[in-house]
Design a protein around this motif. Structure first.
Motif, PDB file in Angstrom:
ATOM      1  N   THR A 179       0.829  -1.206   0.000  1.00 61.90           N
ATOM      2  CA  THR A 179       0.000   0.000   0.000  1.00 61.90           C
ATOM      3  C   THR A 179       0.863   1.256   0.000  1.00 61.90           C
ATOM      4  O   THR A 179       0.605   2.214  -0.738  1.00 61.90           O
ATOM      5  CB  THR A 179      -0.936   0.020   1.214  1.00 61.90           C
ATOM      6  N   GLN A 180       1.916   1.228   0.826  1.00 65.31           N
ATOM      7  CA  GLN A 180       2.826   2.368   0.899  1.00 65.31           C
ATOM      8  C   GLN A 180       3.558   2.575  -0.420  1.00 65.31           C
ATOM      9  O   GLN A 180       3.716   3.707  -0.896  1.00 65.31           O
ATOM     10  CB  GLN A 180       3.843   2.170   2.025  1.00 65.31           C
ATOM     11  N   ASP A 181       3.981   1.472  -1.043  1.00 66.65           N
ATOM     12  CA  ASP A 181       4.657   1.565  -2.341  1.00 66.65           C
ATOM     13  C   ASP A 181       3.736   2.170  -3.395  1.00 66.65           C
ATOM     14  O   ASP A 181       4.156   2.990  -4.216  1.00 66.65           O
ATOM     15  CB  ASP A 181       5.134   0.187  -2.793  1.00 66.65           C
ATOM     16  N   ALA A 182       2.470   1.721  -3.366  1.00 64.71           N
ATOM     17  CA  ALA A 182       1.496   2.246  -4.330  1.00 64.71           C
ATOM     18  C   ALA A 182       1.288   3.739  -4.117  1.00 64.71           C
ATOM     19  O   ALA A 182       1.185   4.510  -5.077  1.00 64.71           O
ATOM     20  CB  ALA A 182       0.166   1.504  -4.208  1.00 64.71           C
ATOM     21  N   GLN A 183       1.218   4.160  -2.866  1.00 64.36           N
ATOM     22  CA  GLN A 183       1.047   5.575  -2.561  1.00 64.36           C
ATOM     23  C   GLN A 183       2.259   6.388  -3.022  1.00 64.36           C
ATOM     24  O   GLN A 183       2.120   7.495  -3.542  1.00 64.36           O
ATOM     25  CB  GLN A 183       0.810   5.767  -1.065  1.00 64.36           C
ATOM     26  N   LEU A 222       3.953  10.145  -9.600  1.00 62.35           N
ATOM     27  CA  LEU A 222       3.229  10.414 -10.840  1.00 62.35           C
ATOM     28  C   LEU A 222       2.523  11.770 -10.779  1.00 62.35           C
ATOM     29  O   LEU A 222       2.446  12.483 -11.782  1.00 62.35           O
ATOM     30  CB  LEU A 222       2.219   9.295 -11.121  1.00 62.35           C
ATOM     31  N   ARG A 223       2.014  12.114  -9.606  1.00 62.04           N
ATOM     32  CA  ARG A 223       1.410  13.444  -9.458  1.00 62.04           C
ATOM     33  C   ARG A 223       2.470  14.530  -9.604  1.00 62.04           C
ATOM     34  O   ARG A 223       2.215  15.588 -10.200  1.00 62.04           O
ATOM     35  CB  ARG A 223       0.709  13.568  -8.103  1.00 62.04           C
ATOM     36  N   ALA A 224       3.657  14.275  -9.065  1.00 61.64           N
ATOM     37  CA  ALA A 224       4.750  15.249  -9.201  1.00 61.64           C
ATOM     38  C   ALA A 224       5.136  15.423 -10.666  1.00 61.64           C
ATOM     39  O   ALA A 224       5.380  16.545 -11.139  1.00 61.64           O
ATOM     40  CB  ALA A 224       5.959  14.799  -8.380  1.00 61.64           C
ATOM     41  N   ILE A 225       5.187  14.301 -11.404  1.00 64.61           N
ATOM     42  CA  ILE A 225       5.493  14.365 -12.839  1.00 64.61           C
ATOM     43  C   ILE A 225       4.436  15.191 -13.559  1.00 64.61           C
ATOM     44  O   ILE A 225       4.749  16.045 -14.403  1.00 64.61           O
ATOM     45  CB  ILE A 225       5.585  12.942 -13.426  1.00 64.61           C
ATOM     46  N   SER A 226       3.169  14.950 -13.229  1.00 65.64           N
ATOM     47  CA  SER A 226       2.076  15.703 -13.852  1.00 65.64           C
ATOM     48  C   SER A 226       2.209  17.189 -13.579  1.00 65.64           C
ATOM     49  O   SER A 226       2.032  18.026 -14.479  1.00 65.64           O
ATOM     50  CB  SER A 226       0.723  15.198 -13.339  1.00 65.64           C
ATOM     51  N   ASP A 227       2.537  17.534 -12.339  1.00 65.92           N
ATOM     52  CA  ASP A 227       2.679  18.945 -11.977  1.00 65.92           C
ATOM     53  C   ASP A 227       3.843  19.593 -12.738  1.00 65.92           C
ATOM     54  O   ASP A 227       3.734  20.729 -13.223  1.00 65.92           O
ATOM     55  CB  ASP A 227       2.904  19.090 -10.472  1.00 65.92           C
ATOM     56  N   GLU A 228       4.964  18.870 -12.818  1.00 71.72           N
ATOM     57  CA  GLU A 228       6.133  19.416 -13.509  1.00 71.72           C
ATOM     58  C   GLU A 228       5.852  19.654 -14.988  1.00 71.72           C
ATOM     59  O   GLU A 228       6.224  20.692 -15.555  1.00 71.72           O
ATOM     60  CB  GLU A 228       7.318  18.466 -13.341  1.00 71.72           C
ATOM     61  N   LEU A 229       5.179  18.704 -15.624  1.00 68.54           N
ATOM     62  CA  LEU A 229       4.875  18.859 -17.046  1.00 68.54           C
ATOM     63  C   LEU A 229       3.828  19.945 -17.277  1.00 68.54           C
ATOM     64  O   LEU A 229       3.869  20.658 -18.284  1.00 68.54           O
ATOM     65  CB  LEU A 229       4.402  17.529 -17.630  1.00 68.54           C
ATOM     66  N   GLY A 231      -4.616   9.175  -5.144  1.00 72.84           N
ATOM     67  CA  GLY A 231      -4.351   8.570  -3.843  1.00 72.84           C
ATOM     68  C   GLY A 231      -5.588   8.101  -3.105  1.00 72.84           C
ATOM     69  O   GLY A 231      -5.570   7.984  -1.880  1.00 72.84           O
ATOM     70  N   ARG A 232      -6.672   7.803  -3.836  1.00 71.99           N
ATOM     71  CA  ARG A 232      -7.905   7.350  -3.201  1.00 71.99           C
ATOM     72  C   ARG A 232      -8.127   5.867  -3.422  1.00 71.99           C
ATOM     73  O   ARG A 232      -7.842   5.352  -4.510  1.00 71.99           O
ATOM     74  CB  ARG A 232      -9.097   8.139  -3.748  1.00 71.99           C
ATOM     75  N   PRO A 233      -8.683   5.142  -2.426  1.00 75.27           N
ATOM     76  CA  PRO A 233      -8.896   3.695  -2.559  1.00 75.27           C
ATOM     77  C   PRO A 233     -10.146   3.336  -3.347  1.00 75.27           C
ATOM     78  O   PRO A 233     -10.360   2.171  -3.668  1.00 75.27           O
ATOM     79  CB  PRO A 233      -9.020   3.228  -1.105  1.00 75.27           C
ATOM     80  N   ALA A 234     -10.993   4.325  -3.640  1.00 80.35           N
ATOM     81  CA  ALA A 234     -12.240   4.049  -4.356  1.00 80.35           C
ATOM     82  C   ALA A 234     -12.523   5.173  -5.348  1.00 80.35           C
ATOM     83  O   ALA A 234     -12.146   6.334  -5.134  1.00 80.35           O
ATOM     84  CB  ALA A 234     -13.406   3.906  -3.375  1.00 80.35           C
TER      85      ALA A 234
END
Length: 415
Positions: A12-16, A22-29, A276-279
């Motif tokens: 779970t921690q790895d997935a987070q 990936l969110r950081a990559i999105s923000d940078e681009l 970062g949401r489970p659902a």
């Protein structure tokens, strides 16, 4: 009991962590490519869902550069790209003939560095795929397989997802078969916000500091695609919302295939995972605005139906967009009229309506961001509002583009 729990916690921690990068990559681009935040996020979501995307727009809109920059953030991945033409042979895409082996009487292909070994791919001018390569390209996109030229066993390709690009939609029936296999379709255009255009011009002569460059490992992306994203829950309320949306679009005579609807579920899960949401939540349904249309003319209707269901503030933003488009049409119709007539129109009508639209858009964005809803549609309409306001100032009042900010105060004082 303890060991599995510990392992599950680590996973779970790895997935987070992967989602966070990936969110950081999105923000940078998004910072680097002006007015492309929604495009970047949608491409990341599509890759996480293991699907293919089409970026549709005119030349010079950074389609290729954006695709390369995104796919280049996956370390350890084999990347392949190609610019197709009507004369592109299948062997150029999937593996040329091994000339040395042929001299020995052996017929073999060299697959290294071709589509057959790629984890991520960028295919430019996808609809110019040659007739000879069509079937192999369809098999590659659909089933991730390639049938060798010598008729041997099909080769399984490690492709996670392909980003494709085109300046236009397919005109031929053969290319339409490929179009149908591209689940996500994203329209891009030239920059609309004058401030973004000015920043683009400045970037041509400035030397900015090297941007931050977050990356992820191939294994992390693969685990997200095959394990973490499919594990995201899809509540019954979301299923009901999808059914409601389908019925609403059918009433508008917009019909998507059952296959497209089913594949879209993976996009909803990928959207929730990225956040970062489970659902899956209602806000994730916004990604369907890039899935459920066939022609660009249908896109506004699809967007309105989706946002009416999940994002009331964005729905209001689209209503404001109609007002803004009407003002721009009036400006076009007044071409050639005297400066006095144009100024009177600005003072009595255009300025007030544009100003009120701008203030309301600011408020809608604030409310949407505070509630955790997507601001993509609002941002796009805000860009149009700024672009039309700039045209009004320069064309109707004769204000130089560089003096636009000062002009806002000038108009207010006149009014």
């Amino acid at each position: 009991m303890g060991a599995p729990d510990v392992q599950e916690t680590h996973e779970t921690q790895d997935a987070q962590d992967t989602a966070e990068r990936l969110r950081a990559i999105s923000d940078e681009l998004s910072d680097r490519f002006y007015e492309r935040a929604d495009v970047v996020r949608t491409l990341v979501v599509t890759l996480l869902a293991g699907q293919h995307s089409l970026v549709l727009g005119p030349p010079g809109t950074a389609k290729s550069e954006l695709a390369r920059e995104l796919t280049g953030r996956v370390e350890g991945a084999s990347y392949w790209e190609i610019l197709l033409s009507k004369f592109t042979a299948p062997t150029r895409m999937f593996g040329p003939i091994d000339v040395a082996a042929l001299a020995r009487g052996e017929y073999r292909q060299v697959y290294e560095g071709r589509a057959t070994t790629a984890h991520v791919a960028f295919i430019d001018e996808i609809f110019k795929c040659s007739t000879a390569a069509l079937n192999e390209t369809l098999g590659y996109l659909n089933e991730r397989i390639y049938h060798p030229e010598n008729g041997g066993e099909p080769i399984r390709c490690p492709l996670i997802g392909a980003i494709t690009a085109s300046n236009e939609l397919p005109a031929e029936e053969d290319a339409a078969a490929i179009y149908d296999r591209l689940l996500v379709r994203i329209e891009v255009g030239y920059l609309e916000d004058p401030s973004n255009f000015a920043a683009l011009v400045r970037s041509a002569v400035s030397r900015p500091a090297p941007p931050t460059r977050t990356t992820i490992e191939l294994a992390e992306l693969q685990h997200a695609v095959t394990e973490a994203v499919p594990a995201v829950d899809v509540p019954d309320a979301i299923v009901d919302a999808v059914c409601t949306l389908r019925a609403a679009l059918r009433r508008k005579e917009l019909v998507a295939s059952d296959r497209r609807w089913r594949q879209a579920v993976g996009l909803l899960q990928a959207s929730a995972y990225l956040d970062g949401r489970p659902a899956v939540a209602e806000t994730d349904l916004s990604v369907l605005t890039h899935v459920l249309w066939n022609s660009p003319a249908e896109r506004p209707t699809v967007e309105r139906e989706v946002l009416h269901l999940v994002n009331p503030d964005a729905k209001e933003a689209l209503d404001l967009a109609d007002t803004i488009e009407e003002l721009e049409a009036q400006l076009d119709a007044m071409a050639g009229q005297s400066r006095e007539a144009l100024s009177e129109w600005v003072i009595k009508k255009a300025h007030n309506q544009l100003a009120m639209a701008g203030k309301r858009l600011e408020k809608l964005r604030e409310e949407a961001a505070g509630a955790g809803r997507s601001t993509a549609a609002i941002d796009r309409v805000t860009g149009r509002q700024r672009a039309v306001r700039a045209r009004v100032l320069t064309e109707a009042l004769g204000v130089p583009p560089a003096a636009e900010k000062c002009a806002r105060g000038r108009i207010t004082s006149i009014v």
